[in-house]
Design a protein around this motif. Sequence first.
Motif, PDB file in Angstrom:
ATOM      1  N   GLU A   1       1.422  11.195  -0.694  1.00 55.82           N
ATOM      2  CA  GLU A   1       1.212  12.435   0.078  1.00 55.82           C
ATOM      3  C   GLU A   1       1.857  12.328   1.468  1.00 55.82           C
ATOM      4  OE1 GLU A   1      -2.669  14.266  -0.401  1.00 55.82           O
ATOM      5  OE2 GLU A   1      -2.556  15.033   1.647  1.00 55.82           O
ATOM      6  N   LEU A   2       1.700  11.168   2.107  1.00 54.61           N
ATOM      7  CA  LEU A   2       2.313  10.974   3.427  1.00 54.61           C
ATOM      8  C   LEU A   2       3.756  10.484   3.332  1.00 54.61           C
ATOM      9  CD1 LEU A   2      -0.303   9.360   5.818  1.00 54.61           C
ATOM     10  CD2 LEU A   2       0.997  11.451   6.196  1.00 54.61           C
ATOM     11  N   GLY A   3       4.170  10.060   2.143  1.00 53.18           N
ATOM     12  CA  GLY A   3       5.503   9.490   1.998  1.00 53.18           C
ATOM     13  C   GLY A   3       5.602   8.169   2.745  1.00 53.18           C
ATOM     14  N   ALA A   4       4.594   7.314   2.549  1.00 50.88           N
ATOM     15  CA  ALA A   4       4.542   6.080   3.339  1.00 50.88           C
ATOM     16  C   ALA A   4       4.257   4.877   2.454  1.00 50.88           C
ATOM     17  CB  ALA A   4       3.468   6.206   4.417  1.00 50.88           C
ATOM     18  N   VAL A   5       4.777   3.748   2.882  1.00 49.54           N
ATOM     19  CA  VAL A   5       4.499   2.479   2.199  1.00 49.54           C
ATOM     20  C   VAL A   5       4.390   1.401   3.261  1.00 49.54           C
ATOM     21  CG1 VAL A   5       6.991   2.186   1.725  1.00 49.54           C
ATOM     22  CG2 VAL A   5       5.361   0.776   0.500  1.00 49.54           C
ATOM     23  N   ASP A   6       3.420   0.525   3.085  1.00 49.40           N
ATOM     24  CA  ASP A   6       3.357  -0.659   3.946  1.00 49.40           C
ATOM     25  C   ASP A   6       3.528  -1.899   3.080  1.00 49.40           C
ATOM     26  OD1 ASP A   6       2.619  -1.928   6.695  1.00 49.40           O
ATOM     27  OD2 ASP A   6       1.608  -3.086   5.130  1.00 49.40           O
ATOM     28  N   ILE A   7       4.262  -2.871   3.611  1.00 53.90           N
ATOM     29  CA  ILE A   7       4.470  -4.133   2.894  1.00 53.90           C
ATOM     30  C   ILE A   7       4.074  -5.294   3.804  1.00 53.90           C
ATOM     31  CG2 ILE A   7       6.058  -5.530   1.540  1.00 53.90           C
ATOM     32  CD1 ILE A   7       7.908  -3.112   1.266  1.00 53.90           C
ATOM     33  N   PHE A   8       2.953  -5.931   3.496  1.00 56.41           N
ATOM     34  CA  PHE A   8       2.641  -7.227   4.118  1.00 56.41           C
ATOM     35  C   PHE A   8       3.614  -8.216   3.494  1.00 56.41           C
ATOM     36  CE2 PHE A   8      -1.960  -7.575   5.919  1.00 56.41           C
ATOM     37  CZ  PHE A   8      -1.805  -6.385   6.606  1.00 56.41           C
ATOM     38  N   ASN A   9       4.144  -9.120   4.296  1.00 54.90           N
ATOM     39  CA  ASN A   9       5.131 -10.048   3.740  1.00 54.90           C
ATOM     40  C   ASN A   9       5.219 -11.318   4.566  1.00 54.90           C
ATOM     41  OD1 ASN A   9       7.657  -9.723   5.725  1.00 54.90           O
ATOM     42  ND2 ASN A   9       6.788  -7.690   5.417  1.00 54.90           N
ATOM     43  N   GLY A  10       5.918 -12.265   4.016  1.00 56.93           N
ATOM     44  CA  GLY A  10       6.168 -13.527   4.711  1.00 56.93           C
ATOM     45  C   GLY A  10       7.622 -13.550   5.148  1.00 56.93           C
ATOM     46  N   PHE A  11       7.804 -13.591   6.460  1.00 58.38           N
ATOM     47  CA  PHE A  11       9.154 -13.535   7.034  1.00 58.38           C
ATOM     48  C   PHE A  11       9.589 -14.960   7.368  1.00 58.38           C
ATOM     49  CE2 PHE A  11      12.269 -12.981  10.332  1.00 58.38           C
ATOM     50  CZ  PHE A  11      12.934 -11.821   9.997  1.00 58.38           C
ATOM     51  N   PRO A  12      10.654 -15.446   6.745  1.00 53.70           N
ATOM     52  CA  PRO A  12      11.052 -16.836   6.997  1.00 53.70           C
ATOM     53  C   PRO A  12      11.908 -16.986   8.256  1.00 53.70           C
ATOM     54  CG  PRO A  12      12.487 -15.853   5.370  1.00 53.70           C
ATOM     55  CD  PRO A  12      11.525 -14.769   5.792  1.00 53.70           C
ATOM     56  N   TRP A  13      12.256 -18.159   8.604  1.00 55.09           N
ATOM     57  CA  TRP A  13      13.324 -18.522   9.541  1.00 55.09           C
ATOM     58  C   TRP A  13      13.023 -18.296  11.022  1.00 55.09           C
ATOM     59  CZ3 TRP A  13      16.152 -14.737  12.365  1.00 55.09           C
ATOM     60  CH2 TRP A  13      17.220 -15.252  13.116  1.00 55.09           C
ATOM     61  N   LEU A  14      12.276 -17.231  11.366  1.00 54.42           N
ATOM     62  CA  LEU A  14      12.105 -16.841  12.769  1.00 54.42           C
ATOM     63  C   LEU A  14      11.401 -17.905  13.614  1.00 54.42           C
ATOM     64  CD1 LEU A  14      12.355 -14.499  14.849  1.00 54.42           C
ATOM     65  CD2 LEU A  14      10.128 -13.692  14.045  1.00 54.42           C
ATOM     66  N   GLU A  15      10.306 -18.462  13.070  1.00 57.60           N
ATOM     67  CA  GLU A  15       9.456 -19.359  13.864  1.00 57.60           C
ATOM     68  C   GLU A  15      10.147 -20.707  14.047  1.00 57.60           C
ATOM     69  OE1 GLU A  15       6.288 -18.909  15.402  1.00 57.60           O
ATOM     70  OE2 GLU A  15       6.915 -20.865  16.148  1.00 57.60           O
ATOM     71  N   GLN A  16      10.530 -20.989  15.297  1.00 61.69           N
ATOM     72  CA  GLN A  16      11.327 -22.183  15.573  1.00 61.69           C
ATOM     73  C   GLN A  16      10.529 -23.481  15.430  1.00 61.69           C
ATOM     74  OE1 GLN A  16      14.835 -21.746  16.283  1.00 61.69           O
ATOM     75  NE2 GLN A  16      14.040 -19.856  15.362  1.00 61.69           N
TER      76      GLN A  16
ATOM     77  N   ILE B   1       0.893  -1.160   0.000  1.00 60.83           N
ATOM     78  CA  ILE B   1       0.000   0.000   0.000  1.00 60.83           C
ATOM     79  C   ILE B   1       0.934   1.212   0.000  1.00 60.83           C
ATOM     80  CG2 ILE B   1      -1.768   1.303   1.256  1.00 60.83           C
ATOM     81  CD1 ILE B   1      -2.937  -1.320   0.381  1.00 60.83           C
ATOM     82  N   ILE B   2       0.690   2.158  -0.917  1.00 54.62           N
ATOM     83  CA  ILE B   2       1.640   3.264  -1.100  1.00 54.62           C
ATOM     84  C   ILE B   2       0.896   4.598  -1.088  1.00 54.62           C
ATOM     85  CG2 ILE B   2       3.390   4.252  -2.634  1.00 54.62           C
ATOM     86  CD1 ILE B   2       3.810   1.411  -3.792  1.00 54.62           C
ATOM     87  N   ASP B   3       1.422   5.538  -0.307  1.00 52.80           N
ATOM     88  CA  ASP B   3       0.805   6.859  -0.155  1.00 52.80           C
ATOM     89  C   ASP B   3       1.872   7.935  -0.398  1.00 52.80           C
ATOM     90  OD1 ASP B   3      -0.203   9.284   0.853  1.00 52.80           O
ATOM     91  OD2 ASP B   3      -1.347   8.290   2.439  1.00 52.80           O
TER      92      ASP B   3
END
Length: 272
Positions: A220-235, A216-218
């Motif tokens: 006017e606010l100079g903002a971006v959000d990125i939903f993502n899949g983060f690997p490795w962390l979950e043991q 999602i990119i804005d």
Amino acid sequence: MLCSVSLSLLAVATTAHAACSRAFLQEATAAYLQAQSVGKVGILALTSNVSYAENNTPIDIQKGVISEAIAIDFNRSIYDTVQCATFTELTATQQHPYVIHTRILYSDEKIRAIESVVTDTGDWAFNATGHLYWTKQEVWDPIPEGKRDSRAVLQAAGDAYLDQWGAPSLAVPLGTPCARLEGGFYTASTGSTLQANTCKMGAFPQPLKVGDRRYIIDEELGAVDIFNGFPWLEQSKPANYSTPSSNLFKVHEGLIRYIHEITVCATPRCGL
Ligand SMILES: *[C@@H]1O[C@H](CO)[C@@H](O)[C@H](O)[C@H]1NC(C)=O
Ligand SMILES: *[C@@H]1O[C@H](CO)[C@@H](O)[C@H](O)[C@H]1NC(C)=O
Ligand SMILES: *[C@@H]1O[C@H](CO)[C@@H](O)[C@H](O)[C@H]1NC(C)=O
Ligand SMILES: *[C@@H]1O[C@H](CO)[C@@H](O)[C@H](O)[C@H]1NC(C)=O
């Protein structure tokens, strides 16, 4: 003829076309926040086949967190007029503490998709009180016209931050200062004192490939959000498991000023 066709194609390619107005997206977001406050999704204009997902899993909207009344302590949103979509972060510290990131996509002024990353106790670095404390102090003003970054620059800044986890030598456009709010933890803060700080990260034990990115990119606010899949962390899962995660960036003249990151764990603190 050929010449005019290619020129008009070029115009389409370079001019971001607004699919809906900022005013509409702001009103729609106020309605979403109202619905979430009372736990009544029925008050929203939904398409008949609206899709609803939490933490990368489609679920019944009536059983979702959106159907639960939540006393919202703080909220911030960004508006994507090109995709006709919004992003909202809400912080709740009361009955059931939550930090929730939500993307909402609209078609013909109705909601066609809602998806959230929902974090609460036991999730990565979760602390709603801490989140509230720090987010309230940040300044997310609109960027003056003429100084705004393009969608491509905003997306590239967010992507570089995520790509760097897989390629430690990659340059990331971090500003000075730059603050990261990770769950409820603020970088380079001691107690309640905000210091000149940085979003630099050390290398992970192994390069991480962050996939499944949704933006999602804005401008006017100079903002971006990125939903993502983060690997490795979950043991408790294989290293290629895609942990539901969202990274929100505020960018000033090409440089990252703020990062908010929330990450869902399948087991308390992802087993670490
Ligand atoms: C969301 O935040 C705005 C201020 O940015 C505030 O006016 C509004 O009341 C908040 N909404 C809810 C439901 O808390
Ligand atoms: C939902 O309905 C709309 C309008 O009928 C249609 O265009 C769209 O493809 C449908 N989406 C899904 C996911 O079925
Ligand atoms: C959560 O954050 C608050 C505010 O920074 C802090 O006072 C509190 O100790 C933190 N709680 C935990 C469990 O870390
Ligand atoms: C993840 O790795 C396992 C082997 O460890 C493999 O069987 C599985 O297909 C991989 N999944 C994905 C989505 O790459």
